[in-house]
Design a protein around this motif. Sequence first.
Motif, PDB file in Angstrom:
ATOM      1  N   PHE A 142       0.847  -1.202   0.000  1.00  0.00           N
ATOM      2  CA  PHE A 142       0.000   0.000   0.000  1.00  0.00           C
ATOM      3  C   PHE A 142       0.878   1.245   0.000  1.00  0.00           C
ATOM      4  CE2 PHE A 142      -1.905   3.413   2.528  1.00  0.00           C
ATOM      5  CZ  PHE A 142      -3.120   3.619   1.871  1.00  0.00           C
ATOM      6  N   VAL A 143       1.890   1.264   0.875  1.00  0.00           N
ATOM      7  CA  VAL A 143       2.808   2.407   0.940  1.00  0.00           C
ATOM      8  C   VAL A 143       3.598   2.531  -0.361  1.00  0.00           C
ATOM      9  CG1 VAL A 143       4.816   3.365   2.130  1.00  0.00           C
ATOM     10  CG2 VAL A 143       2.970   2.314   3.449  1.00  0.00           C
ATOM     11  N   LEU A 144       4.010   1.391  -0.920  1.00  0.00           N
ATOM     12  CA  LEU A 144       4.740   1.410  -2.193  1.00  0.00           C
ATOM     13  C   LEU A 144       3.896   2.040  -3.295  1.00  0.00           C
ATOM     14  CD1 LEU A 144       6.983   0.575  -4.191  1.00  0.00           C
ATOM     15  CD2 LEU A 144       5.850  -1.665  -4.349  1.00  0.00           C
ATOM     16  N   MET A 145       2.656   1.572  -3.444  1.00  0.00           N
ATOM     17  CA  MET A 145       1.816   2.064  -4.540  1.00  0.00           C
ATOM     18  C   MET A 145       1.440   3.523  -4.332  1.00  0.00           C
ATOM     19  SD  MET A 145       0.805   0.792  -7.330  1.00  0.00           S
ATOM     20  CE  MET A 145       0.091   1.726  -8.678  1.00  0.00           C
ATOM     21  N   LEU A 146       1.114   3.880  -3.092  1.00  0.00           N
ATOM     22  CA  LEU A 146       0.801   5.271  -2.785  1.00  0.00           C
ATOM     23  C   LEU A 146       2.019   6.151  -3.080  1.00  0.00           C
ATOM     24  CD1 LEU A 146      -1.692   6.758  -1.671  1.00  0.00           C
ATOM     25  CD2 LEU A 146      -0.676   6.578   0.610  1.00  0.00           C
ATOM     26  N   GLY A 147       3.197   5.665  -2.707  1.00  0.00           N
ATOM     27  CA  GLY A 147       4.421   6.401  -2.975  1.00  0.00           C
ATOM     28  C   GLY A 147       4.686   6.579  -4.456  1.00  0.00           C
ATOM     29  N   LEU A 148       4.447   5.532  -5.229  1.00  0.00           N
ATOM     30  CA  LEU A 148       4.651   5.639  -6.677  1.00  0.00           C
ATOM     31  C   LEU A 148       3.700   6.664  -7.292  1.00  0.00           C
ATOM     32  CD1 LEU A 148       5.101   1.872  -7.667  1.00  0.00           C
ATOM     33  CD2 LEU A 148       6.874   3.633  -7.491  1.00  0.00           C
ATOM     34  N   MET A 149       2.478   6.706  -6.778  1.00  0.00           N
ATOM     35  CA  MET A 149       1.525   7.708  -7.274  1.00  0.00           C
ATOM     36  C   MET A 149       1.985   9.115  -6.892  1.00  0.00           C
ATOM     37  SD  MET A 149      -0.864   5.786  -8.726  1.00  0.00           S
ATOM     38  CE  MET A 149      -2.603   6.181  -8.722  1.00  0.00           C
ATOM     39  N   PHE A 150       2.499   9.281  -5.662  1.00  0.00           N
ATOM     40  CA  PHE A 150       3.053  10.575  -5.247  1.00  0.00           C
ATOM     41  C   PHE A 150       4.195  10.995  -6.164  1.00  0.00           C
ATOM     42  CE2 PHE A 150       1.957   9.668  -0.515  1.00  0.00           C
ATOM     43  CZ  PHE A 150       0.670  10.150  -0.718  1.00  0.00           C
ATOM     44  N   ILE A 151       5.126  10.071  -6.377  1.00  0.00           N
ATOM     45  CA  ILE A 151       6.312  10.370  -7.180  1.00  0.00           C
ATOM     46  C   ILE A 151       5.914  10.759  -8.601  1.00  0.00           C
ATOM     47  CG2 ILE A 151       8.387   9.347  -8.213  1.00  0.00           C
ATOM     48  CD1 ILE A 151       8.536   7.601  -5.599  1.00  0.00           C
ATOM     49  N   GLY A 152       4.934  10.036  -9.155  1.00  0.00           N
ATOM     50  CA  GLY A 152       4.484  10.342 -10.511  1.00  0.00           C
ATOM     51  C   GLY A 152       3.796  11.681 -10.626  1.00  0.00           C
ATOM     52  N   ALA A 153       3.286  12.196  -9.500  1.00  0.00           N
ATOM     53  CA  ALA A 153       2.569  13.483  -9.521  1.00  0.00           C
ATOM     54  C   ALA A 153       3.510  14.673  -9.396  1.00  0.00           C
ATOM     55  CB  ALA A 153       1.537  13.523  -8.399  1.00  0.00           C
ATOM     56  N   ASN A 154       4.792  14.416  -9.131  1.00  0.00           N
ATOM     57  CA  ASN A 154       5.767  15.497  -8.967  1.00  0.00           C
ATOM     58  C   ASN A 154       6.707  15.580 -10.162  1.00  0.00           C
ATOM     59  OD1 ASN A 154       5.738  16.660  -5.969  1.00  0.00           O
ATOM     60  ND2 ASN A 154       5.198  14.490  -5.880  1.00  0.00           N
ATOM     61  N   ASN A 155       7.257  16.754 -10.363  1.00  0.00           N
ATOM     62  CA  ASN A 155       8.194  16.960 -11.461  1.00  0.00           C
ATOM     63  C   ASN A 155       9.626  16.895 -10.937  1.00  0.00           C
ATOM     64  OD1 ASN A 155       6.189  17.463 -13.464  1.00  0.00           O
ATOM     65  ND2 ASN A 155       5.915  19.530 -12.650  1.00  0.00           N
ATOM     66  N   TYR A 156      10.393  15.942 -11.484  1.00  0.00           N
ATOM     67  CA  TYR A 156      11.789  15.800 -11.106  1.00  0.00           C
ATOM     68  C   TYR A 156      12.666  16.045 -12.329  1.00  0.00           C
ATOM     69  CZ  TYR A 156      10.032  13.407  -6.939  1.00  0.00           C
ATOM     70  OH  TYR A 156       9.370  13.096  -5.785  1.00  0.00           O
ATOM     71  N   SER A 157      13.931  16.279 -12.085  1.00  0.00           N
ATOM     72  CA  SER A 157      14.868  16.359 -13.192  1.00  0.00           C
ATOM     73  C   SER A 157      14.883  15.017 -13.913  1.00  0.00           C
ATOM     74  CB  SER A 157      16.280  16.683 -12.687  1.00  0.00           C
ATOM     75  OG  SER A 157      16.294  17.925 -12.038  1.00  0.00           O
ATOM     76  N   GLU A 158      15.119  15.042 -15.202  1.00  0.00           N
ATOM     77  CA  GLU A 158      15.104  13.818 -16.000  1.00  0.00           C
ATOM     78  C   GLU A 158      16.093  12.792 -15.432  1.00  0.00           C
ATOM     79  OE1 GLU A 158      15.582  12.399 -20.659  1.00  0.00           O
ATOM     80  OE2 GLU A 158      15.739  14.513 -20.112  1.00  0.00           O
ATOM     81  N   GLY A 159      15.634  11.570 -15.245  1.00  0.00           N
ATOM     82  CA  GLY A 159      16.499  10.502 -14.760  1.00  0.00           C
ATOM     83  C   GLY A 159      16.524  10.346 -13.257  1.00  0.00           C
ATOM     84  N   LEU A 160      15.857  11.243 -12.515  1.00  0.00           N
ATOM     85  CA  LEU A 160      15.916  11.191 -11.059  1.00  0.00           C
ATOM     86  C   LEU A 160      14.861  10.259 -10.456  1.00  0.00           C
ATOM     87  CD1 LEU A 160      17.330  12.308  -8.550  1.00  0.00           C
ATOM     88  CD2 LEU A 160      15.734  14.229  -8.565  1.00  0.00           C
ATOM     89  N   ASN A 161      13.768  10.040 -11.167  1.00  0.00           N
ATOM     90  CA  ASN A 161      12.674   9.238 -10.622  1.00  0.00           C
ATOM     91  C   ASN A 161      13.096   7.855 -10.110  1.00  0.00           C
ATOM     92  OD1 ASN A 161      11.133  11.423 -11.770  1.00  0.00           O
ATOM     93  ND2 ASN A 161       9.357  10.075 -11.684  1.00  0.00           N
ATOM     94  N   PRO A 162      13.919   7.108 -10.866  1.00  0.00           N
ATOM     95  CA  PRO A 162      14.327   5.788 -10.360  1.00  0.00           C
ATOM     96  C   PRO A 162      15.058   5.853  -9.023  1.00  0.00           C
ATOM     97  CG  PRO A 162      14.771   5.941 -12.701  1.00  0.00           C
ATOM     98  CD  PRO A 162      14.391   7.317 -12.250  1.00  0.00           C
ATOM     99  N   LEU A 163      15.836   6.894  -8.805  1.00  0.00           N
ATOM    100  CA  LEU A 163      16.526   7.046  -7.527  1.00  0.00           C
ATOM    101  C   LEU A 163      15.534   7.269  -6.391  1.00  0.00           C
ATOM    102  CD1 LEU A 163      19.530   9.325  -8.561  1.00  0.00           C
ATOM    103  CD2 LEU A 163      19.635   6.919  -7.910  1.00  0.00           C
TER     104      LEU A 163
END
Length: 271
Positions: A142-163
């Motif tokens: 649940f925390v993993l999926m919620l976190g992935l949704m949070f991460i996808g809703a934010n703008n990061y520098s290209e290539g930073l999301n996997p980190l």
Amino acid sequence: MSEFLAELLGTMILVILGGGVVGGVLLKNSKAEGTGWVLITIGWGLGVTMGVYAAGLVTDAHINPAVTIGFAAAGQFPWEKVPMYIGAQLIGAFIGAVIVFFNYLPHWRETKDKIAKRDVFSTTPAIRSLPSNLVSEMIGTFVLMLGLMFIGANNYSEGLNPLVVGLLIVAIGMSLGGATGYAINPARDLGPRIAHALLPIPNKGASDWRYAWIPVVGPILGSIYGALFYKVLFLGESSIMFWILTVLVAIIFIGAAVSELRKAKTATSEV
């Protein structure tokens, strides 16, 4: 590269690095032997990071059937692709586990602990209590999926999301993983468990198939609920499925609590 091959490759890398760090910590006469849980959680986090980098060139780098199903349940991934993704993830996890086996060839005969050898491939709960183990896997995913949704809703520098995703895995492992070993990924557990059953590991013991459904069902339920919870709370998009799952999750949680209270009462009365 096809989507199938990308998900296979990403999951394979995840398991090579994740299972590899567990092997280093648990197997006898490894240079990393006994270095502990912190190293394991960091290794799994980096494994996910590298797996996401590998698969992300072609797909959204799910490398996890629970994540694939969660995104599909949230309407962010086509259901018709789900079987193909899951098949690729399971095969990749199996191949990754076989590679880990070859990496530690001399160490299997040196290691006498059968459970430690199995733990290189699949998860084992610290305290075996299936209702509570199921709850733990649900919470972690649940925390993993919620976190992935949070991460996808934010703008990061290209290539930073996997980190950032890798850091999320480390955080889940350190905070919640001590109960079950935090599979939070059916492929990561089931593929290597099958490999453990098939590989000629000296004095390996049983593959614990009676427990194997927990790291499959728990992550799937937790992921779907996490995705739908995000949609309700942050997007205002409710659904019948969300409320049905809410009732089911409540029943599972209450049932686990009641089970543990009964065990505690029995243990107290026997003293």
